[in-house]
Design a protein around this motif. Structure first.
Motif, PDB file in Angstrom:
ATOM      1  N   ALA A  41       0.800  -1.253   0.036  1.00  0.00           N
ATOM      2  CA  ALA A  41       0.241   0.149   0.000  1.00  0.00           C
ATOM      3  C   ALA A  41       0.911   1.091   0.008  1.00  0.00           C
ATOM      4  O   ALA A  41       0.549   2.197  -0.742  1.00  0.00           O
ATOM      5  CB  ALA A  41      -0.959  -0.082   1.156  1.00  0.00           C
ATOM      6  N   ALA A  42       2.192   1.188   0.951  1.00  0.00           N
ATOM      7  CA  ALA A  42       2.919   2.291   0.670  1.00  0.00           C
ATOM      8  C   ALA A  42       3.784   2.166  -0.508  1.00  0.00           C
ATOM      9  O   ALA A  42       4.008   3.433  -1.039  1.00  0.00           O
ATOM     10  CB  ALA A  42       3.828   2.174   2.085  1.00  0.00           C
ATOM     11  N   VAL A  44       2.345   1.790  -3.500  1.00  0.00           N
ATOM     12  CA  VAL A  44       1.302   2.377  -4.490  1.00  0.00           C
ATOM     13  C   VAL A  44       1.081   3.672  -4.282  1.00  0.00           C
ATOM     14  O   VAL A  44       0.712   4.525  -5.146  1.00  0.00           O
ATOM     15  CB  VAL A  44      -0.254   1.362  -4.360  1.00  0.00           C
ATOM     16  N   LEU A  45       0.721   4.173  -3.021  1.00  0.00           N
ATOM     17  CA  LEU A  45       0.492   5.480  -2.842  1.00  0.00           C
ATOM     18  C   LEU A  45       1.525   6.151  -1.986  1.00  0.00           C
ATOM     19  O   LEU A  45       2.234   5.922  -1.256  1.00  0.00           O
ATOM     20  CB  LEU A  45      -0.722   5.497  -1.857  1.00  0.00           C
ATOM     21  N   PRO A  46       1.800   7.575  -2.759  1.00  0.00           N
ATOM     22  CA  PRO A  46       1.252   8.101  -3.771  1.00  0.00           C
ATOM     23  C   PRO A  46       1.707   7.814  -5.172  1.00  0.00           C
ATOM     24  O   PRO A  46       1.476   8.685  -6.200  1.00  0.00           O
ATOM     25  CB  PRO A  46       1.369   9.668  -3.615  1.00  0.00           C
ATOM     26  N   VAL A  48       1.472   5.699  -7.466  1.00  0.00           N
ATOM     27  CA  VAL A  48       0.825   5.472  -8.679  1.00  0.00           C
ATOM     28  C   VAL A  48       0.020   6.653  -9.331  1.00  0.00           C
ATOM     29  O   VAL A  48      -0.266   6.617 -10.439  1.00  0.00           O
ATOM     30  CB  VAL A  48      -0.268   4.258  -8.259  1.00  0.00           C
ATOM     31  N   LEU A  49       0.156   7.881  -8.452  1.00  0.00           N
ATOM     32  CA  LEU A  49      -0.197   9.090  -9.001  1.00  0.00           C
ATOM     33  C   LEU A  49       0.728   9.801  -9.710  1.00  0.00           C
ATOM     34  O   LEU A  49       0.179  10.874 -10.605  1.00  0.00           O
ATOM     35  CB  LEU A  49      -1.034   9.867  -7.921  1.00  0.00           C
ATOM     36  N   VAL A 173       5.293  -0.274  -9.694  1.00  0.00           N
ATOM     37  CA  VAL A 173       4.435   0.574  -8.984  1.00  0.00           C
ATOM     38  C   VAL A 173       2.802  -0.041  -9.212  1.00  0.00           C
ATOM     39  O   VAL A 173       2.189  -0.239  -8.497  1.00  0.00           O
ATOM     40  CB  VAL A 173       4.410   1.961  -8.895  1.00  0.00           C
ATOM     41  N   TRP A 174       2.527  -0.101 -10.545  1.00  0.00           N
ATOM     42  CA  TRP A 174       1.201  -0.389 -10.849  1.00  0.00           C
ATOM     43  C   TRP A 174       0.852  -1.807 -10.667  1.00  0.00           C
ATOM     44  O   TRP A 174      -0.101  -2.164 -10.321  1.00  0.00           O
ATOM     45  CB  TRP A 174       0.960  -0.218 -12.330  1.00  0.00           C
ATOM     46  N   LEU A 177      -0.754  -2.848  -7.412  1.00  0.00           N
ATOM     47  CA  LEU A 177      -2.118  -2.759  -7.238  1.00  0.00           C
ATOM     48  C   LEU A 177      -2.710  -4.038  -6.521  1.00  0.00           C
ATOM     49  O   LEU A 177      -3.618  -3.769  -5.824  1.00  0.00           O
ATOM     50  CB  LEU A 177      -2.897  -1.805  -8.093  1.00  0.00           C
TER      51      LEU A 177
END
Length: 300
Positions: A41-42, A44-46, A48-49, A173-174, A177
């Motif tokens: 989760a860490a 991916v965010l942030p 992935v943005l 990164v992607w 998810l």
């Protein structure tokens, strides 16, 4: 490679090697599957943005995430929770190179070279020595779980290779998810809602530091540097540097956790690393063609 990039390669190996000790240190009060979910989760965010999606179908991105991240690290964290020492875990995971070559031969009809066959044989012999020489210190279940993590990683390598997906930061990164929610759900089933709630409510500063290190340094910074090196130099010049990671892991576990490897673990580990080096060595006359193909990744 020049001195600057050689030092960067050594830095990545050090970050990735020490990563195993940091995982072991931070996982004391957190169920392993939940800890993996939090780590990714860490990742991916942030990010992935900020990082563009890789040029690949969603099914390929998901498959890479399932095998390279969810499977590999799910089994690894379970293995370490079951008693696999960090240094030995880093070493046994290098079996993914052997698995990658064998699976690619069957699934992709990539006939291994004589050097690769020799490397697989030597690496397998090293794993057998490690397994037979556990001395009762490492539970068999932990060793098997770690090998399953290496197998999952090898399958992920072959999936990415078959789809011609570059192993870059965007894919890291992607593809992440697909990790957090399934592992959170699995942790709720395996560990129970009360254990998950207790771990989240009492999430210690050690667990937080471990998460920042594994997600930020090991996954994002480490891959950023590593992929930059692969863009500037042949994989045969970059990838062998990462074999320092198990050495760093074993040395740091010995120094900080007093986990001294026995003679069989050291000897078998040396055989495994020699096998990996032989398997990664380009054959004469085919080196140029091999450099165009993505080499098996070693550690994260």
């Amino acid at each position: 490679m020049n001195l600057r990039d050689s030092l960067l390669a050594a830095l990545v190996a050090t970050i990735w090697g020490f990563n195993f000790v940091v995982i072991d240190w931070g996982m004391a009060d957190v169920p392993p599957l939940l800890f993996v979910a939090i780590r990714f989760a860490a990742v991916v965010l942030p990010a992935v943005l900020l990082v563009p999606r890789p040029d690949a179908p969603w099914r390929i991105i998901a498959a890479v995430g399932v095998f390279m991240s969810l499977g590999q690290f799910g089994f690894l964290y379970l293995a370490m929770a079951a008693g696999m020492p960090p240094g030995l875990a880093a070493l046994v995971l290098q079996a993914q190179v052997v698995f990658t070559i064998v699976i690619a031969a069957g699934a992709l009809r990539e006939v291994p070279t004589p050097l690769q066959v020799g490397g697989v044989v030597v690496g397998t012999a090293g794993l057998v020595v490690v397994g037979l020489g556990r001395g009762g210190q490492v539970p068999l279940a932990a060793l098997v779980l770690c090998l399953l993590g290496a197998l999952s990683w090898g399958i992920g390598n072959v999936v990415a290779r078959a789809a011609k997906v570059p192993g870059g930061l965007s894919l890291t990164v992607w593809s992440a998810l697909v990790v957090p929610l399934p592992l959170l759900a699995l942790s709720l089933v395996v560990d129970g809602p009360s254990a998950v709630a207790t771990a989240l409510a009492g999430f210690s500063w050690q667990a937080a530091v471990s998460t920042v290190y594994t997600a930020g340094l090991a996954s994002l910074v480490g891959y950023g540097i590593f992929n930059g090196l692969l863009a500037r130099w042949p994989s045969s010049a970059v990838v062998p540097w990462v074999l320092l990671a198990p050495v760093v892991a074993m040395a740091s576990a010995w120094a900080l956790l007093d986990q001294r490897p026995n003679a069989a673990e050291l000897g078998g580990g040396a055989l495994l690393l020699v096998g990996v080096l032989v398997a990664l060595r380009p054959s004469r006359g085919r080196g140029a063609a091999r450099e165009a193909d993505p080499a098996p990744e070693l550690v994260r």
